[in-house]
Motif scaffolding. Structure first.
Motif, PDB file in Angstrom:
ATOM      1  N   ARG A 104      -8.888 -12.525   4.924  1.00 12.28           N
ATOM      2  CA  ARG A 104      -8.244 -13.507   5.779  1.00 12.28           C
ATOM      3  C   ARG A 104      -6.807 -13.046   6.000  1.00 12.28           C
ATOM      4  N   ILE A 105      -6.094 -13.775   6.848  1.00  8.44           N
ATOM      5  CA  ILE A 105      -4.716 -13.415   7.177  1.00  8.44           C
ATOM      6  C   ILE A 105      -3.751 -14.231   6.327  1.00  8.44           C
ATOM      7  N   GLN A 106      -2.831 -13.545   5.656  1.00  9.15           N
ATOM      8  CA  GLN A 106      -1.760 -14.241   4.925  1.00  9.15           C
ATOM      9  C   GLN A 106      -0.589 -13.284   4.737  1.00  9.15           C
ATOM     10  N   THR A 107       0.597 -13.759   5.069  1.00  9.65           N
ATOM     11  CA  THR A 107       1.806 -12.989   4.781  1.00  9.65           C
ATOM     12  C   THR A 107       2.125 -13.118   3.301  1.00  9.65           C
ATOM     13  N   LEU A 108       2.385 -11.985   2.661  1.00 11.04           N
ATOM     14  CA  LEU A 108       2.611 -11.949   1.221  1.00 11.04           C
ATOM     15  C   LEU A 108       4.099 -11.809   0.911  1.00 11.04           C
ATOM     16  N   ASP A 109       4.519 -12.393  -0.207  1.00  8.86           N
ATOM     17  CA  ASP A 109       5.912 -12.315  -0.631  1.00  8.86           C
ATOM     18  C   ASP A 109       6.137 -11.050  -1.453  1.00  8.86           C
ATOM     19  N   GLY A 110       6.942 -10.152  -0.927  1.00  3.40           N
ATOM     20  CA  GLY A 110       7.218  -8.914  -1.638  1.00  3.40           C
ATOM     21  C   GLY A 110       8.233  -8.084  -0.901  1.00  3.40           C
ATOM     22  N   THR A 111       8.588  -6.938  -1.460  1.00  2.00           N
ATOM     23  CA  THR A 111       9.573  -6.075  -0.821  1.00  2.00           C
ATOM     24  C   THR A 111       9.360  -4.631  -1.243  1.00  2.00           C
ATOM     25  N   GLN A 112       9.890  -3.737  -0.449  1.00  3.81           N
ATOM     26  CA  GLN A 112       9.865  -2.317  -0.765  1.00  3.81           C
ATOM     27  C   GLN A 112      10.833  -2.045  -1.925  1.00  3.81           C
ATOM     28  N   LEU A 113      10.500  -1.090  -2.773  1.00  6.26           N
ATOM     29  CA  LEU A 113      11.383  -0.711  -3.865  1.00  6.26           C
ATOM     30  C   LEU A 113      12.441   0.289  -3.388  1.00  6.26           C
ATOM     31  N   ALA A 114      13.542   0.333  -4.100  1.00  5.31           N
ATOM     32  CA  ALA A 114      14.715   1.099  -3.673  1.00  5.31           C
ATOM     33  C   ALA A 114      14.436   2.591  -3.568  1.00  5.31           C
ATOM     34  N   TRP A 115      15.132   3.221  -2.608  1.00  6.01           N
ATOM     35  CA  TRP A 115      15.086   4.679  -2.361  1.00  6.01           C
ATOM     36  C   TRP A 115      13.678   5.176  -2.027  1.00  6.01           C
ATOM     37  N   ASN A 116      12.855   4.290  -1.512  1.00  2.00           N
ATOM     38  CA  ASN A 116      11.483   4.645  -1.171  1.00  2.00           C
ATOM     39  C   ASN A 116      11.398   5.121   0.277  1.00  2.00           C
ATOM     40  N   PRO A 117      10.616   6.155   0.567  1.00  2.00           N
ATOM     41  CA  PRO A 117      10.442   6.566   1.960  1.00  2.00           C
ATOM     42  C   PRO A 117       9.868   5.432   2.797  1.00  2.00           C
ATOM     43  N   GLY A 118      10.298   5.347   4.026  1.00  2.00           N
ATOM     44  CA  GLY A 118       9.830   4.291   4.904  1.00  2.00           C
ATOM     45  C   GLY A 118       8.509   4.633   5.575  1.00  2.00           C
ATOM     46  N   THR A 119       7.917   3.636   6.199  1.00  2.00           N
ATOM     47  CA  THR A 119       6.748   3.826   7.045  1.00  2.00           C
ATOM     48  C   THR A 119       7.209   3.821   8.506  1.00  2.00           C
ATOM     49  N   SER A 120       6.324   4.073   9.399  1.00  2.00           N
ATOM     50  CA  SER A 120       6.633   3.876  10.818  1.00  2.00           C
ATOM     51  C   SER A 120       6.672   2.380  11.094  1.00  2.00           C
ATOM     52  N   SER A 121       7.111   2.016  12.280  1.00  2.00           N
ATOM     53  CA  SER A 121       7.143   0.596  12.648  1.00  2.00           C
ATOM     54  C   SER A 121       5.737   0.017  12.752  1.00  2.00           C
ATOM     55  N   LYS A 122       4.734   0.875  12.897  1.00  2.00           N
ATOM     56  CA  LYS A 122       3.345   0.408  12.947  1.00  2.00           C
ATOM     57  C   LYS A 122       2.798   0.124  11.550  1.00  2.00           C
ATOM     58  N   GLY A 123       3.395   0.754  10.538  1.00  2.00           N
ATOM     59  CA  GLY A 123       2.973   0.489   9.174  1.00  2.00           C
ATOM     60  C   GLY A 123       1.679   1.168   8.780  1.00  2.00           C
ATOM     61  N   ILE A 124       1.170   0.767   7.618  1.00  2.00           N
ATOM     62  CA  ILE A 124      -0.055   1.341   7.046  1.00  2.00           C
ATOM     63  C   ILE A 124      -0.986   0.206   6.646  1.00  2.00           C
ATOM     64  N   THR A 125      -2.235   0.333   7.000  1.00  2.00           N
ATOM     65  CA  THR A 125      -3.258  -0.632   6.596  1.00  2.00           C
ATOM     66  C   THR A 125      -4.281   0.079   5.722  1.00  2.00           C
ATOM     67  N   ALA A 126      -4.597  -0.543   4.575  1.00  2.00           N
ATOM     68  CA  ALA A 126      -5.577   0.082   3.683  1.00  2.00           C
ATOM     69  C   ALA A 126      -6.136  -0.962   2.725  1.00  2.00           C
ATOM     70  N   GLU A 127      -7.258  -0.603   2.141  1.00  2.00           N
ATOM     71  CA  GLU A 127      -7.872  -1.453   1.117  1.00  2.00           C
ATOM     72  C   GLU A 127      -7.059  -1.384  -0.171  1.00  2.00           C
ATOM     73  N   VAL A 128      -7.091  -2.474  -0.923  1.00  2.43           N
ATOM     74  CA  VAL A 128      -6.394  -2.546  -2.208  1.00  2.43           C
ATOM     75  C   VAL A 128      -7.397  -2.311  -3.330  1.00  2.43           C
ATOM     76  N   MET A 129      -7.002  -1.531  -4.348  1.00  4.71           N
ATOM     77  CA  MET A 129      -7.864  -1.307  -5.498  1.00  4.71           C
ATOM     78  C   MET A 129      -7.056  -1.422  -6.784  1.00  4.71           C
ATOM     79  N   ILE A 130      -7.746  -1.630  -7.893  1.00  3.14           N
ATOM     80  CA  ILE A 130      -7.098  -1.741  -9.199  1.00  3.14           C
ATOM     81  C   ILE A 130      -7.491  -0.557 -10.072  1.00  3.14           C
ATOM     82  N   LEU A 131      -6.735  -0.349 -11.144  1.00  2.45           N
ATOM     83  CA  LEU A 131      -7.073   0.716 -12.082  1.00  2.45           C
ATOM     84  C   LEU A 131      -8.356   0.359 -12.832  1.00  2.45           C
ATOM     85  N   PRO A 132      -9.203   1.347 -13.100  1.00  2.00           N
ATOM     86  CA  PRO A 132     -10.463   1.067 -13.794  1.00  2.00           C
ATOM     87  C   PRO A 132     -10.244   0.956 -15.300  1.00  2.00           C
TER      88      PRO A 132
END
Length: 516
Positions: A104-132
């Motif tokens: 579903r659609i939901q804006t999440l509360d968070g932020t980029q960490l310092a000195w991190n390379p940026g994305t394009s203005s289009k951003g990145i979409t991907a599936e989320v996974m956890i450590l096994p």
């Protein structure tokens, strides 16, 4: 004739002492009057915290703050300048937007960490996974290709988003104890699971990046409602974001239940290359002993999850306001009163360590350093920093502080030398008497220290104003003291680990080429 002469000398001496005492009382009264009736604290806080914002080393906001402080001091008739001490990786935060786009659609509360390379203005979409669940380093290595093109969650799913004091207030004792035991077991299991991978919490992140992960999703909960600590990224090419506990654990549960959530991250930061870093220094030159120094000290930089209000905006405000007041009511001090707004304290006391290394002629002639760092609260503790005679002179200076302020302060003499924590340690290591004005907590460690909630609204201006009066009076008394402070050091106790006497801390070597 002789008795008359001696009597006249006595009357003259008493009269002189009375005039001196009256002058001191007048200055101290005027410090308080100016602080209470003409405070600039709220306006300074607005300009620094709301308009300029956080002051991460290497960012345009840090340089903007340096220039703002110089201009402000000069408007008060105080000489000020920015002194370059090194260079740092330049970086500018841009828009961070994190959205869950599936299931579903939901804006999440968070932020980029310092000195991190940026994305394009289009951003990145991907599936989320956890450590096994990891069996050993070999099985983890075999699993690593699964992260390719995925956002990997690298923080434990917290069992509760309620701080412990909330549990203590409302839960039954049995329920509270049960939660704590389960959480401790979960933390232990999480740590052991990562350890079996052959990595630790830090080194596993570049391993995931090298394996082709689309990005890193972290959540460093600070054990308060809606509060996360925000530090620097450990990836070189892919985005790293911190998502607040409430949204992070929701995503984690979705992954656990097989719903395969997807998120979209836009993080438009910019790498600015190598940029100069500065300390902002201002001073009121002494009239009788200009070569001796009373130093007001506070670090100017911050992390940038919030606006750096209590770490260390409030310390900065205290020192600026104290200098403004001293210039107005005590414009011709006996000793030079210098203020240092240090850069890159957060990465290891770099600005103050560089100042100590670059200015031995000042350090050797310091009367006292007064440093304030740990939050918005009124000062409640001062210790003698390990200097044997500190009781004599600090007690004299504190005796001039109004009882309404002094009664709340616990003193310890001769105390112990600071080895880190804040910039007073840089001066103590060089043998200069430097004292931490340690503040009442106001839930500092959980709610504002390095967090996304370290903002203007957390400032308690009554307490900050009290600290201004304390600092200004201590600076005045130290400047006027007839005696030069002594530097004899306490004999430190035996180190339980080595069986040898502990040694006085040694000066740090500042990082002058940081983040490259």
């Amino acid at each position: 004739m002789k008795k008359t002469f001696l009597r006249n000398c006595a009357f003259f001496l008493l009269g002189t002492l009375s005039v001196i005492s009256q002058e001191k009382n007048t200055v101290i009264e005027n410090i308080q009057k100016e602080a209470y009736e003409n405070s600039q604290l709220e306006n300074l806080a607005h300009e620094l915290l709301d308009n300029i914002g956080p002051r991460l080393v290497g960012t345009p906001q840090m340089k903007q703050a340096n220039d703002w402080a110089v201009a402000k001091y000069r408007s008060w008739g105080i000489d000020a300048e920015n002194q370059k001490w090194g260079e740092w990786r330049g970086w500018q935060r841009g828009i961070t937007h994190i959205d869950m786009v599936y299931p579903r659609i939901q804006t999440l509360d968070g932020t980029q960490l310092a000195w991190n390379p940026g994305t394009s203005s289009k951003g990145i979409t991907a599936e989320v996974m956890i450590l096994p669940e990891i069996k050993d380093s070999i099985s983890f290595k075999n699993w690593l290709p699964n992260v390719k093109g995925k956002f990997v969650m690298v923080a434990m799913k917290q069992p509760t988003g309620r701080p412990d004091d909330n549990w203590e207030e409302f839960a039954t004792p049995e329920s509270f104890e049960k939660m704590k035991k389960e959480r401790e077991a979960q933390i232990k299991a999480w740590d052991e699971n990562i350890k079996r991978s052959g990595y630790d919490r830090r080194s596993i992140i570049p391993a995931l990046e090298n394996a082709g992960a689309a990005g890193i999703v972290d959540s460093y909960w600070s054990r308060g409602f809606g509060v996360n600590k925000i530090f620097g990224a450990r990836t070189k090419k892919i985005p790293s974001v911190d998502i607040e506990l409430e949204d992070y654990t929701m995503l984690y549960r979705m992954v656990e239940h097989g719903e395969k959530p997807k998120i979209h991250i836009v993080a438009e930061s910019k790498d600015l290359g190598r940029v100069p870093t500065f300390n902002t220094i201002a001073e009121i030159i002494g009239t009788e002993k200009p070569e001796e120094y009373v130093i007001l000290s506070a670090h100017f930089d911050s992390w940038d999850g919030g606006t750096g209000a209590t770490d260390n905006g409030t310390g900065t405000l205290v020192m600026m306001e104290a200098m403004r007041i001293l210039k107005k009511v005590y414009p011709n001090p006996k000793r030079t009163i210098l203020v240092g707004h240090w850069g890159s304290e957060e990465q290891g006391l770099n600005g103050s360590s560089a100042f100590v290394a670059d200015h031995p002629e000042i350090v050797s002639n310091i009367q006292a350093v007064f440093n304030q760092d740990n939050g918005t609260g009124r000062v409640e503790k001062i210790n003698g920093a390990g200097f044997l005679q500190s009781y004599d002179y600090m007690s004299r200076w504190l005796s001039a502080v109004p009882d309404t302020i002094r009664k709340n302060i616990e003193t310890t003499f001769p105390g112990w030398p600071a080895r880190g924590g804040s910039d007073n340690a840089s001066f103590v290591a060089a043998g200069a008497p430097a004292f931490s004005l340690s503040s009442l907590s106001w839930a500092y460690w959980n709610y504002t220290w390095h967090t996304n909630r370290d903002t203007y609204d957390k400032i308690v201006f009554d307490d900050v104003k009290s600290n201004v009066i304390l600092t200004a009076i201590l600076a005045y008394m130290a400047s006027e003291d007839e005696s030069k402070t002594l530097r004899e050091q306490v004999i430190l106790p035996i180190d339980d680990k080595t069986g040898e006497p502990q040694k006085w801390p040694t000066p740090r070597i500042p990082e002058r080429n940081g983040g490259m």
